[in-house]
Structures are given as structure tokens and as C-alpha cells.
Design an enzyme around this catalytic site. Structure first.
Site, PDB file in Angstrom:
ATOM      1  N   ASP A   1      -4.325  -3.584  11.989  1.00 22.31           N
ATOM      2  CA  ASP A   1      -4.201  -4.188  10.663  1.00 22.31           C
ATOM      3  C   ASP A   1      -4.698  -5.634  10.712  1.00 22.31           C
ATOM      4  OD1 ASP A   1      -3.079  -1.777   9.843  1.00 22.31           O
ATOM      5  OD2 ASP A   1      -1.020  -2.520   9.833  1.00 22.31           O
TER       6      ASP A   1
ATOM      7  N   HIS B   1      -3.673   1.888  15.899  1.00 25.11           N
ATOM      8  CA  HIS B   1      -2.913   3.050  15.427  1.00 25.11           C
ATOM      9  C   HIS B   1      -3.780   3.942  14.553  1.00 25.11           C
ATOM     10  CE1 HIS B   1      -2.355  -0.241  12.548  1.00 25.11           C
ATOM     11  NE2 HIS B   1      -2.164   0.669  11.599  1.00 25.11           N
TER      12      HIS B   1
ATOM     13  N   LYS C   1       0.866  -1.181   0.000  1.00 27.24           N
ATOM     14  CA  LYS C   1       0.000   0.000   0.000  1.00 27.24           C
ATOM     15  C   LYS C   1       0.900   1.227   0.000  1.00 27.24           C
ATOM     16  CE  LYS C   1      -3.787   2.239   2.569  1.00 27.24           C
ATOM     17  NZ  LYS C   1      -4.307   2.505   3.933  1.00 27.24           N
TER      18      LYS C   1
ATOM     19  N   HIS D   1      -7.344   1.961  13.911  1.00 28.73           N
ATOM     20  CA  HIS D   1      -7.628   0.589  13.467  1.00 28.73           C
ATOM     21  C   HIS D   1      -6.449  -0.305  13.851  1.00 28.73           C
ATOM     22  CE1 HIS D   1      -4.918   2.054  10.370  1.00 28.73           C
ATOM     23  NE2 HIS D   1      -4.638   0.795  10.077  1.00 28.73           N
TER      24      HIS D   1
HETATM   25  O1  LIG Z   1       0.712   6.013   7.351  1.00 25.58           O
HETATM   26  C1  LIG Z   1       0.981   5.312   8.325  1.00 25.58           C
HETATM   27  O2  LIG Z   1       1.991   5.491   9.010  1.00 25.58           O
HETATM   28  C2  LIG Z   1       0.067   4.190   8.744  1.00 25.58           C
HETATM   29  C3  LIG Z   1      -0.927   3.793   7.681  1.00 25.58           C
HETATM   30  C4  LIG Z   1      -1.797   2.672   8.126  1.00 25.58           C
HETATM   31  O3  LIG Z   1      -1.987   2.430   9.281  1.00 25.58           O
HETATM   32  C5  LIG Z   1      -2.427   1.797   7.120  1.00 25.58           C
HETATM   33  O4  LIG Z   1      -2.421   2.139   5.936  1.00 25.58           O
HETATM   34  O5  LIG Z   1      -2.938   0.723   7.525  1.00 25.58           O
HETATM   35 FE   LIG Z   2      -2.602   0.342   9.556  1.00 27.06          FE
END
Ligand SMILES: O=C(O)CCC(=O)C(=O)O
Ligand SMILES: [Fe+2]
Length: 340
Positions: free
Chosen positions: A228, A282, A207, A226
Site C-alpha cells: 500500500d 500482500h 475503500k 502490491h
Molecule cells: O481485501 C483485502 O483483504 C486486501 C485488499 C487490499 O490489499 C487493497 O485494497 O489494497
Molecule cells: Fe492493499
């Protein structure tokens, strides 16, 4: 669709000087109202992977924080810099061009490609929006890769992502080894449970997050809180601070550490470990002047694989805290907020 529909929210916000209301988070989520306000805040561990004692520190960090940073991880800085360069070049294209590359269409189950919530005409059923654009695509194994969802521009995008992914695959194996030993299991236990050795192979989902400057960052979020879904997530940040971690009732900054990679423990490791390791809650904040970017790779089991607490971690005194589930069923429940 007329041009007006494609006006970017940044352009609109700049002309208004204020954040459009659909981006204003409820007060209990606003970063200004909820960030840690005390004196010395604790930092998530930064672990030197060339240190022979790093395995125990990794397991401790996974128990206490669910998030840690690794240095001396063996990924050449040129490989990371090239990953960042091509990602940035893609996001610097005009929005219409990005969407032409590979628009995602979650309604039809197509989650790979480019997406954004920075569109005023998107109807999210009254839900609050986050301030970000993103790109998703599987990067390994080759038989699950759809190059149609990868950017065709800039040149070098594919090579950069493939080169970085080889390192992620190596690091995931290493981390799974330490985390298995930390539970008193065989070194290969986790890798096997998540799809190694004959079970179809783990899936590596790249991503890229792009968070442009935001007129009122104290009211908005880049991604909402959320955990992961993955086993673990390995993330390259840029130098703009923004990732925050929830621990013991507070939101703490995950500080930017040059050359470090950030590891998130995801839901599948929490489940496998029967709760001994913690999936990290996070979120990300955004910035008034600067663009933040991040490059997480989600390390996922194949969809057909059943993940549950490891049998050796379930005893009379310590019963299973989670149901075993096919990963694709777990994903479906989580995305649609159905009971687990
Ligand atoms: O941008 C970030 O540091 C975290 C992004 C995130 O938590 C995600 O895309 O699942
Ligand atoms: Fe994340």
C-alpha cells in the site's frame, strides 16, 4: 452502450463454467501454484491493544511482518457491523445502479467512486485482470470529502462510515505513537511527519473491496501482489478467508480472527523509518462459493507533504535508503510505474 456490455462476468462465467482467459494469472502468480505448502505455517501476530506491553509487540510485528491484527482495539462491534451492513447493501445493488452512483474515471484523475475490472469490454491493454469490484472515497478531513462520490443508497451509509472513521483516526494516532517510540523517537514524531499539527492533516481514504464467487479461484486473484502507498492501512475483513502476506519467500494466509482489525504497514512508514519497518507485500485470493469483502482505510499524508527518512534515523553508518518526496509525486510515480 448496449445491455450486452453490462452483462456481468459472473453471469458469463456461470454460463461458460470456466474463468474467462483475461482473469487467468500467469503461473508464477496463481494462488494454487504459489501458496505455502508446508506443515505448520507461521501466523502474523495478533496483538491485544489492552495489554500494557502491546507497543513493543506492534513495533516488532512492523519490523518482521509489516502486517498484524489487533484485538481489544476499542471499536464497538456494532460500529463495525453497521459499516459492513451498509457496504454490503451498496454492493448488492445491480451493477448499473452502482455505476450510476459515482463511476470513477481514472483517465481524468477521478479515482473516487465505484469501479470494477469485472467487465469484458474494459480494455486493460492486454493486462491480466483481477476478480473484484471496489469503491473509494475520502472520509476525512471534511474539507477533502466529496459526497458526490459516496453511495446515495442505502440509507445510513454516511453515518456508518463517519462513525467508523472516528475510531480509525484514534487508532492511527495510537499506532503512530507506538511505532515512533519503537524507533527511539518522540511519541508524536510520526503523526507530525504525516501531516499532524499544522501540516494540513492526514487524509483517510475509505475503500470497499467486493470479490464475488469465482468459477476457478485457483487461477485468479482478487487483488494482485502490491504494497500500500499509504502510511498504514486499517482493514476490516468479512469472515471469508482470502488475504495473503508474503514473508521470507512464501505466501501465508492472514487468518480470519473474529473482531480483529488488520493493520498493514504501507510505503510511507517504511520510508520514514528508513527501512526499519517493512511495507507488507500482500494479495487476495477469491472463493468459489462465497463473496469476500474488505473495508480498508488508507491513512495518507496530504499530497503536498514531503515524506522522507526521519533525520534521526539517518547516520554515517546508516545512510538514507529512500529519497524524500511529496506524497502526490510518490503516488504519481507508483501508479505510473516510474522510477522512484
Ligand atoms: O481485501 C483485502 O483483504 C486486501 C485488499 C487490499 O490489499 C487493497 O485494497 O489494497
Ligand atoms: Fe492493499
Amino acid at each position: 452502450m448496449g445491455e450486452a456490455h453490462h452483462q456481468s462476468v459472473q453471469e458469463l462465467a456461470a454460463s461458460l463454467g470456466a474463468l474467462p482467459p483475461e482473469f487467468v494469472r500467469p503461473e508464477h502468480e496463481q494462488p494454487a501454484a504459489t501458496a505455502f505448502q508446508g506443515g505448520a505455517a507461521p501466523d502474523a501476530p495478533v496483538i491485544d491493544m489492552s495489554d500494557p506491553g502491546c507497543g513493543a509487540r506492534i513495533a516488532d510485528a512492523a519490523r518482521e511482518w509489516g502486517l498484524f491484527q489487533i484485538v481489544n482495539h476499542g471499536v464497538p462491534s456494532s460500529v463495525v457491523a453497521e459499516l459492513q451492513r451498509v457496504g454490503r447493501a451498496f454492493f448488492d445493488l445491480p451493477r448499473e445502479e452502482k455505476a450510476r452512483h459515482a463511476a470513477m474515471d481514472p483517465a481524468s484523475g477521478k479515482i473516487e467512486g465505484y469501479g470494477t475490472t469485472l467487465r469484458l469490454d474494459d480494455d486493460l491493454e492486454g493486462k491480466k485482470k483481477t476478480w473484484n469490484e471496489f469503491l473509494f472515497h475520502v472520509v476525512a478531513p471534511p474539507e477533502k470529502v466529496d459526497h458526490g462520490a459516496w453511495p446515495r443508497s442505502p440509507a445510513g451509509y454516511r453515518e456508518a462510515n463517519e462513525a467508523y472513521c472516528l475510531h480509525v483516526q484514534r487508532l492511527a494516532r495510537e499506532l503512530f505513537g507506538y511505532l515512533s517510540l519503537g524507533l527511539g523517537l518522540e511519541e508524536g514524531a510520526m503523526a507530525e511527519a504525516f501531516g499532524g499539527a499544522g501540516a494540513g492533516g492526514m487524509v483517510f481514504l475509505q475503500k470497499i473491496n467486493f470479490y464475488p464467487p469465482c468459477p476457478q479461484p485457483e487461477l485468479a486473484l482478487g487483488v494482485a501482489p502490491h504494497t500500500d502507498m499509504s502510511t498504514l492501512t486499517l482493514l476490516v475483513p468479512n469472515e471469508v478467508q482470502g488475504l495473503q502476506v508474503f514473508k521470507d519467500g512464501h505466501w501465508y494466509d492472514a487468518k480470519y480472527v473474529p473482531d480483529a482489525l488488520i493493520v498493514h504497514i504501507g510505503d510511507q512508514i517504511e520510508i520514514f523509518s528508513n527501512g526499519a519497518y517493512k511495507a507488507v507485500l500482500h494479495r487476495t485470493t477469491v472463493n468459489k462459493e462465497k463473496t469476500r469483502m474488505s473495508w480498508p482505510v488508507f491513512v495518507e499524508p496530504p499530497g503536498e507533504l514531503v515524506v522522507g527518512p526521519h533525520p534521526q534515523l539517518v547516520t554515517e553508518e546508516n545512510q538514507a535508503k529512500y529519497k524524500a518526496k511529496k506524497y502526490k509525486d510518490y503516488q504519481h510515480c507508483k501508479i505510473n510505474k516510474l522510477p522512484m
